[in-house]
Design a protein around this motif. Sequence first.
Motif, PDB file in Angstrom:
ATOM      1  N   ALA A   1       0.811  -1.214   0.000  1.00  0.00           N
ATOM      2  CA  ALA A   1       0.000   0.000   0.000  1.00  0.00           C
ATOM      3  C   ALA A   1       0.843   1.262   0.000  1.00  0.00           C
ATOM      4  O   ALA A   1       0.367   2.330  -0.342  1.00  0.00           O
ATOM      5  N   THR A   2       2.111   1.138   0.372  1.00  0.00           N
ATOM      6  CA  THR A   2       2.916   2.349   0.536  1.00  0.00           C
ATOM      7  C   THR A   2       3.399   2.869  -0.820  1.00  0.00           C
ATOM      8  O   THR A   2       3.630   2.092  -1.732  1.00  0.00           O
ATOM      9  N   PRO A   3       3.540   4.192  -0.913  1.00  0.00           N
ATOM     10  CA  PRO A   3       4.003   4.775  -2.175  1.00  0.00           C
ATOM     11  C   PRO A   3       5.398   4.258  -2.521  1.00  0.00           C
ATOM     12  O   PRO A   3       6.228   4.066  -1.636  1.00  0.00           O
ATOM     13  N   ILE A   4       5.626   4.015  -3.790  1.00  0.00           N
ATOM     14  CA  ILE A   4       6.922   3.530  -4.243  1.00  0.00           C
ATOM     15  C   ILE A   4       7.673   4.703  -4.868  1.00  0.00           C
ATOM     16  O   ILE A   4       7.123   5.428  -5.688  1.00  0.00           O
ATOM     17  N   PRO A   5       8.916   4.921  -4.444  1.00  0.00           N
ATOM     18  CA  PRO A   5       9.652   6.045  -5.032  1.00  0.00           C
ATOM     19  C   PRO A   5       9.995   5.761  -6.487  1.00  0.00           C
ATOM     20  O   PRO A   5      10.359   4.646  -6.835  1.00  0.00           O
TER      21      PRO A   5
ATOM     22  N   ILE B   1       6.108  12.470 -10.753  1.00  0.00           N
ATOM     23  CA  ILE B   1       5.625  13.706 -10.134  1.00  0.00           C
ATOM     24  C   ILE B   1       4.653  13.417  -8.999  1.00  0.00           C
ATOM     25  O   ILE B   1       4.785  13.946  -7.902  1.00  0.00           O
ATOM     26  N   THR B   2       3.666  12.580  -9.261  1.00  0.00           N
ATOM     27  CA  THR B   2       2.613  12.409  -8.254  1.00  0.00           C
ATOM     28  C   THR B   2       2.803  11.166  -7.403  1.00  0.00           C
ATOM     29  O   THR B   2       1.990  10.909  -6.528  1.00  0.00           O
TER      30      THR B   2
ATOM     31  N   ASN C   1       4.584  14.209  -2.080  1.00  0.00           N
ATOM     32  CA  ASN C   1       4.514  14.983  -3.315  1.00  0.00           C
ATOM     33  C   ASN C   1       5.132  16.362  -3.147  1.00  0.00           C
ATOM     34  O   ASN C   1       5.780  16.874  -4.055  1.00  0.00           O
TER      35      ASN C   1
ATOM     36  N   ASN D   1       0.400  11.335   1.920  1.00  0.00           N
ATOM     37  CA  ASN D   1       0.958  11.444   0.572  1.00  0.00           C
ATOM     38  C   ASN D   1       1.277  12.865   0.161  1.00  0.00           C
ATOM     39  O   ASN D   1       2.138  13.096  -0.683  1.00  0.00           O
TER      40      ASN D   1
ATOM     41  N   THR E   1      -2.520  16.463  -5.786  1.00  0.00           N
ATOM     42  CA  THR E   1      -1.288  15.733  -6.021  1.00  0.00           C
ATOM     43  C   THR E   1      -0.275  16.599  -6.757  1.00  0.00           C
ATOM     44  O   THR E   1       0.906  16.330  -6.715  1.00  0.00           O
TER      45      THR E   1
ATOM     46  N   ASP F   1      -6.813  16.007  -1.495  1.00  0.00           N
ATOM     47  CA  ASP F   1      -6.668  15.180  -2.686  1.00  0.00           C
ATOM     48  C   ASP F   1      -5.758  15.834  -3.740  1.00  0.00           C
ATOM     49  O   ASP F   1      -5.664  15.348  -4.853  1.00  0.00           O
TER      50      ASP F   1
ATOM     51  N   GLY G   1       8.716   7.276   0.370  1.00  0.00           N
ATOM     52  CA  GLY G   1       8.008   7.485  -0.886  1.00  0.00           C
ATOM     53  C   GLY G   1       8.715   8.499  -1.783  1.00  0.00           C
ATOM     54  O   GLY G   1       8.676   8.399  -3.002  1.00  0.00           O
TER      55      GLY G   1
ATOM     56  N   ALA H   1       7.200   6.977   6.279  1.00  0.00           N
ATOM     57  CA  ALA H   1       6.790   6.462   4.967  1.00  0.00           C
ATOM     58  C   ALA H   1       6.833   7.552   3.897  1.00  0.00           C
ATOM     59  O   ALA H   1       7.084   7.265   2.734  1.00  0.00           O
TER      60      ALA H   1
ATOM     61  N   GLY I   1      -7.265   6.136   0.389  1.00  0.00           N
ATOM     62  CA  GLY I   1      -7.135   7.584   0.481  1.00  0.00           C
ATOM     63  C   GLY I   1      -5.714   7.999   0.835  1.00  0.00           C
ATOM     64  O   GLY I   1      -4.808   7.173   0.862  1.00  0.00           O
TER      65      GLY I   1
ATOM     66  N   GLY J   1      -3.944   6.103   3.533  1.00  0.00           N
ATOM     67  CA  GLY J   1      -3.947   4.646   3.395  1.00  0.00           C
ATOM     68  C   GLY J   1      -2.578   3.981   3.558  1.00  0.00           C
ATOM     69  O   GLY J   1      -2.463   2.963   4.238  1.00  0.00           O
ATOM     70  N   PRO J   2      -1.529   4.541   2.946  1.00  0.00           N
ATOM     71  CA  PRO J   2      -0.222   3.905   3.075  1.00  0.00           C
ATOM     72  C   PRO J   2       0.230   3.755   4.524  1.00  0.00           C
ATOM     73  O   PRO J   2       0.865   2.770   4.889  1.00  0.00           O
TER      74      PRO J   2
END
Lengths: 293, 423
Positions: free
Chosen positions: A118-122, A213-214, B252, B248, B224, B222, B278, B274, B54, B57-58
């Motif tokens: 679930a975690t963002p991947i760089p 970017i996102t 970003n 998140n 990004t 929301d 990311g 986290a 959302g 979530g991570p």
Amino acid sequence: MPLEVVFLLEQLLNGLLVGVGYLLIALGLSLIFSLGGIVNLAHGGFYAIGAYAAVAVGNRFGFPAAFIVSPVLVALIGVAVERLLFSRFYRADPILSLLLTFGLAMVIEQALRMAFGATPIPFAIPDFLRGQVFVGDFIYSRYRLAILVVAMVAVFGLWLLLQRTAFGRVVRAGVQNPDMVGALGISLSPYLAAVAALGIGLAGLAGVMLAPITGVHPAMGSEILTASFVVVVIGGLGSFWGVVAAGLLVGVVRGMTVYFVPAAAEASMYLLMLMVLLARPRGLFGERIVRFE
Amino acid sequence: MSQKTPDATLPFLSRRRILQGIGAAAFAGGVAMPAIVRAQADTIVFGHLTPLTGFLGPLGAYAQMGVQLAVDEINAGGGINGRKVTLIMEDSVNPATASSKAERYIERDKAAVLIGEISSASCLAISQVAARNKIMFVNTGGNSDALRGKDCNRYMFHVEGANTQYVKAVGAAMLRDGLIKGKKLFFLTADYAFGHDLSRVAKRYIEANGGQVVADELVPTDATDFSAYMLKIRQTRPDVVISNLAGNQITNFIKQYSEFGLQFPYGGFGFDTAVAWGAGKGAFGGVWPCIWHHDVAAPASQAFVAAFTKKFGKPPENQAWGDYVAAKAVARAMTETKGTDTAKLIGFFEQEPKLDILKGRQGYFRAFDHQLIQEMYTISAKPVAQVKDQWDLMVLGPAVPAANDALDVIAPTPAENPCSFPV
């Protein structure tokens, strides 16, 4: 020029850059809907698959490889989905295909979550596109200019394909009157598959380009889907340039809103949609498509 | 509430409570895909809620891993006074859904305690359900001071640090580096309960220390794309840029700050590891507060990191720490009070017993607002050349407050954040 005007102009140009990001997704969405009548709620999911594929390929073989492989891979998945799923729903009640793609979107998101976490991947901007370009007092991210170039090539390529080739003529005829196309002895079936490959491949391309970017995370598809829908609705169904204009317009309006009322940034596009629909119920350049009336 | 069979409890429930339960269950069952876990008479049910979808979530994914590990260890060690713990976990989604799921946990699953959450807005909703049903709720991720102040209640405990703790922890480092006194600061603030609260607390701290907040831009949760904000920062030319963002959004923000090559020193008052993971190597920078980090050297902390890495194949994020510590603290209270009676559990914590929270110094729940009083840390970016792997992006600063200062000097004072429990 007074400083205020420079600032505004800078936001305006930046808005255009943001808008091309929406474009790639909105065009595919519009194309698939116009020809097959399927509202593809899973379109954001394919965008996310494109981004994850870019990470998988890019980390091993570099960004240029990801840039080529990922959209092609996503387009192939698109064809499979079209043949196995969409093709059964072209003649059915639209609510069924809506349910199908809604479910598919959830399946894709959850599958990505199970496979990649679930975690963002760089995923970094490739080294050769890092940095900024200065023009006078204006600043641009070099990578965003690259996105602009790629998007422009994709948009004009698509336009040429639709306007200047035999393929495009059949597709355009199919949008207006599929029964007549059938009566002329042309089967739309391969065209529907090709359009799905194109539209979904474009979403994959957007996934590769926007991933640095996102960020890459399972919910990235649902994040972008709503905005893309708004773009399609504002632009008007069936209108190629309508969608292009709407994408840029949404970007610009959003940039202006951030400048004046930052808290309303994400709400601005919905307000824009409301106003456009009140004035022009078919959207900016929406065409009259008989079978959808 | 003691454990009874459903038949034995029915006559004591009012008609209204039953109707509420049916309504909540029907509603929640309709919108989610619940994991149906029936409470067995001889187990203790921990009800866990956290956002899995959302922008938070991570972090929620780590929260679930943390609480799972804690419950596994509790059960492997013989349970609580011989009774095993049953863990039920679901996505809290948003405040309305969180509220109805909490209600269902209590009514249908007979949860003895509620643990979890990250969104301050959902925390408030769950705490109201907890108070109404007289069940304890341990907040593991909601930061807003208001939860410990204006909205505090007797049934809610906070393992997560309050915004003030985060601000004062990293604020000291920023003061030291000359980033506040006499400086112009540009705020980016997450546009929901947490961000508003953090911005208020941060502004108070900065103005008290001779700094000036020249802009406070609200960023929708929301959002990004931050390019328009980057341009605005560049146009404003502040001395320092501050993120009061969440989840998140921070990732970003960091990535795009680096993309636009902005040179103003920056940092933030809210942070989770986290978000740095990311952003990735090369993009991460700035100075940030941190509640816990997998490099915290305490032996118990390293044992947790080892167990977690063995089970999940990656090091724990600070959100995993929060839910792990919360479950362990609850288990200890139940062991020592020999049961699950909520009043006794609250009474136990309100005596302020020292708790092992995997840090250099032990912590305790402060009786007047139920905040866990604890060490905090600061984080900055590790030079790219020294980075060993994808988890190793950060340098952990010394614990705040310093070893000879009292732990509660960074916590909100009763005057800053008054709390009186509703009777």
